[in-house]
Motif scaffolding. Sequence first.
Motif, PDB file in Angstrom:
ATOM      1  N   ALA A  74       0.825  -1.207   0.000  1.00 52.87           N
ATOM      2  CA  ALA A  74       0.000   0.000   0.000  1.00 52.87           C
ATOM      3  C   ALA A  74       0.859   1.258   0.000  1.00 52.87           C
ATOM      4  O   ALA A  74       1.962   1.282   0.542  1.00 52.87           O
ATOM      5  CB  ALA A  74      -0.918   0.003   1.218  1.00 52.87           C
ATOM      6  N   PHE A  75       0.338   2.305  -0.609  1.00 51.96           N
ATOM      7  CA  PHE A  75       1.025   3.599  -0.598  1.00 51.96           C
ATOM      8  C   PHE A  75       0.008   4.711  -0.814  1.00 51.96           C
ATOM      9  O   PHE A  75      -1.132   4.473  -1.216  1.00 51.96           O
ATOM     10  CB  PHE A  75       2.093   3.664  -1.690  1.00 51.96           C
ATOM     11  N   ASN A  76       0.408   5.922  -0.513  1.00 52.37           N
ATOM     12  CA  ASN A  76      -0.350   7.091  -0.952  1.00 52.37           C
ATOM     13  C   ASN A  76       0.620   8.238  -1.231  1.00 52.37           C
ATOM     14  O   ASN A  76       1.804   8.165  -0.905  1.00 52.37           O
ATOM     15  CB  ASN A  76      -1.454   7.489   0.042  1.00 52.37           C
ATOM     16  N   ARG A  77       0.093   9.284  -1.827  1.00 55.90           N
ATOM     17  CA  ARG A  77       0.923  10.443  -2.162  1.00 55.90           C
ATOM     18  C   ARG A  77       0.625  11.636  -1.245  1.00 55.90           C
ATOM     19  O   ARG A  77       0.937  12.763  -1.571  1.00 55.90           O
ATOM     20  CB  ARG A  77       0.722  10.834  -3.623  1.00 55.90           C
ATOM     21  N   GLY A  78       0.015  11.337  -0.111  1.00 54.23           N
ATOM     22  CA  GLY A  78      -0.308  12.386   0.865  1.00 54.23           C
ATOM     23  C   GLY A  78      -1.745  12.270   1.313  1.00 54.23           C
ATOM     24  O   GLY A  78      -2.037  11.697   2.369  1.00 54.23           O
ATOM     25  N   GLN A 100      10.377   8.584  -1.553  1.00 53.43           N
ATOM     26  CA  GLN A 100       9.763   9.576  -0.669  1.00 53.43           C
ATOM     27  C   GLN A 100      10.470  10.923  -0.807  1.00 53.43           C
ATOM     28  O   GLN A 100       9.828  11.972  -0.861  1.00 53.43           O
ATOM     29  CB  GLN A 100       9.800   9.090   0.778  1.00 53.43           C
ATOM     30  N   ALA A 101      11.801  10.890  -0.860  1.00 58.53           N
ATOM     31  CA  ALA A 101      12.571  12.132  -1.002  1.00 58.53           C
ATOM     32  C   ALA A 101      12.253  12.828  -2.320  1.00 58.53           C
ATOM     33  O   ALA A 101      12.275  14.065  -2.399  1.00 58.53           O
ATOM     34  CB  ALA A 101      14.067  11.829  -0.913  1.00 58.53           C
ATOM     35  N   ASP A 102      11.935  12.043  -3.363  1.00 58.35           N
ATOM     36  CA  ASP A 102      11.605  12.600  -4.677  1.00 58.35           C
ATOM     37  C   ASP A 102      10.128  12.963  -4.796  1.00 58.35           C
ATOM     38  O   ASP A 102       9.669  13.336  -5.893  1.00 58.35           O
ATOM     39  CB  ASP A 102      11.965  11.591  -5.773  1.00 58.35           C
ATOM     40  N   ASN A 103       9.390  12.818  -3.687  1.00 60.17           N
ATOM     41  CA  ASN A 103       7.949  13.142  -3.655  1.00 60.17           C
ATOM     42  C   ASN A 103       7.119  12.287  -4.624  1.00 60.17           C
ATOM     43  O   ASN A 103       6.058  12.717  -5.086  1.00 60.17           O
ATOM     44  CB  ASN A 103       7.714  14.628  -3.953  1.00 60.17           C
ATOM     45  N   LYS A 104       7.608  11.079  -4.905  1.00 62.54           N
ATOM     46  CA  LYS A 104       6.839  10.167  -5.743  1.00 62.54           C
ATOM     47  C   LYS A 104       5.800   9.412  -4.918  1.00 62.54           C
ATOM     48  O   LYS A 104       4.768   8.996  -5.433  1.00 62.54           O
ATOM     49  CB  LYS A 104       7.776   9.177  -6.442  1.00 62.54           C
ATOM     50  N   VAL A 105       6.118   9.188  -3.640  1.00 56.40           N
ATOM     51  CA  VAL A 105       5.189   8.556  -2.704  1.00 56.40           C
ATOM     52  C   VAL A 105       5.314   9.269  -1.367  1.00 56.40           C
ATOM     53  O   VAL A 105       6.286   9.989  -1.115  1.00 56.40           O
ATOM     54  CB  VAL A 105       5.495   7.047  -2.508  1.00 56.40           C
ATOM     55  N   PHE A 106       4.331   9.051  -0.508  1.00 57.91           N
ATOM     56  CA  PHE A 106       4.373   9.655   0.828  1.00 57.91           C
ATOM     57  C   PHE A 106       4.383   8.546   1.882  1.00 57.91           C
ATOM     58  O   PHE A 106       5.419   8.174   2.391  1.00 57.91           O
ATOM     59  CB  PHE A 106       3.198  10.599   1.026  1.00 57.91           C
ATOM     60  N   ALA A 107       3.233   7.984   2.187  1.00 59.52           N
ATOM     61  CA  ALA A 107       3.150   6.885   3.150  1.00 59.52           C
ATOM     62  C   ALA A 107       3.268   5.557   2.413  1.00 59.52           C
ATOM     63  O   ALA A 107       2.649   5.374   1.357  1.00 59.52           O
ATOM     64  CB  ALA A 107       1.832   6.951   3.913  1.00 59.52           C
ATOM     65  N   VAL A 108       4.067   4.628   2.970  1.00 58.41           N
ATOM     66  CA  VAL A 108       4.305   3.376   2.256  1.00 58.41           C
ATOM     67  C   VAL A 108       4.198   2.166   3.180  1.00 58.41           C
ATOM     68  O   VAL A 108       4.500   2.238   4.369  1.00 58.41           O
ATOM     69  CB  VAL A 108       5.695   3.367   1.585  1.00 58.41           C
ATOM     70  N   GLY A 109       3.748   1.048   2.600  1.00 59.10           N
ATOM     71  CA  GLY A 109       3.734  -0.223   3.307  1.00 59.10           C
ATOM     72  C   GLY A 109       2.521  -0.437   4.192  1.00 59.10           C
ATOM     73  O   GLY A 109       1.612   0.396   4.278  1.00 59.10           O
ATOM     74  N   ALA A 110       2.539  -1.583   4.845  1.00 57.24           N
ATOM     75  CA  ALA A 110       1.402  -2.004   5.662  1.00 57.24           C
ATOM     76  C   ALA A 110       1.124  -1.058   6.820  1.00 57.24           C
ATOM     77  O   ALA A 110      -0.011  -0.963   7.299  1.00 57.24           O
ATOM     78  CB  ALA A 110       1.646  -3.408   6.190  1.00 57.24           C
ATOM     79  N   TYR A 111       2.171  -0.363   7.295  1.00 55.37           N
ATOM     80  CA  TYR A 111       2.017   0.535   8.445  1.00 55.37           C
ATOM     81  C   TYR A 111       2.115   1.994   8.037  1.00 55.37           C
ATOM     82  O   TYR A 111       2.214   2.867   8.886  1.00 55.37           O
ATOM     83  CB  TYR A 111       3.059   0.180   9.508  1.00 55.37           C
ATOM     84  N   GLN A 112       2.062   2.220   6.710  1.00 56.42           N
ATOM     85  CA  GLN A 112       2.052   3.568   6.146  1.00 56.42           C
ATOM     86  C   GLN A 112       3.156   4.453   6.736  1.00 56.42           C
ATOM     87  O   GLN A 112       2.900   5.533   7.299  1.00 56.42           O
ATOM     88  CB  GLN A 112       0.672   4.197   6.339  1.00 56.42           C
TER      89      GLN A 112
END
Length: 220
Positions: A74-78, A100-112
């Motif tokens: 799972a992921f989101n962009r904010g 994340q540093a490149d702002n391609k994704v924000f929260a990532v994985g099962a625990y966001q």
Amino acid sequence: LSGIADRFDIKLDKLIDINEIENPDRLDVGKQLTIPAPELKFIDKYKGKPVPDFGGLAKLIRSGESLGSGLYNAFNRGPTSTAGKMDITSKTIAEMEQMQADNKVFAVGAYQFTPGVLTEARVYSGLSKDDIMTPENQDRLFWGMLLSGRKRPSLAAYLTGRSNDLKAAHEDLALEFAAIQGPDGKGMYDNDKAGNFARIDAGLVREALINARNLLITHL
């Protein structure tokens, strides 16, 4: 001294005692310090093997943070409205940190894990940047962060039996995960600009914390 202790991952009191320092606010120029060996962390007991889900706490967090949007992928962009699924479990932690540093994704994985938090969890759990974001390693990131005591001290103190303050532990957990209802039944980030809303019942959270603590104490 505190900076030196943090750098070598040792307790400040132990550094002071072993070097017989009378005034920790003053060090003589050129003084050589003896650096004690780092203490074995609880998470180190599970090096190379899965960390148990004590009390079902990890599963409960996953059910609110990432269920329905890919779990370990799972992921989101904010905003929560951007939640989706991507191939995370075959990437290294470094790759996800860079995304994340490149702002391609924000929260990532099962625990966001959000930017910065993923790095903290990596350090606390003893994983390297080259480790893969497998489900087992994501679970290790979760438990390493919770039990380190460095990010959410009240939560770690309760889970490891050094405190009996369940309310403070519950509040710490709700501060870490937006899907968790706090002790008052409300989320710490409800209706923020990202669209968060806590949907994991406060009663279930308390029960999981108590069960996790009881099991963890027997393994310490």
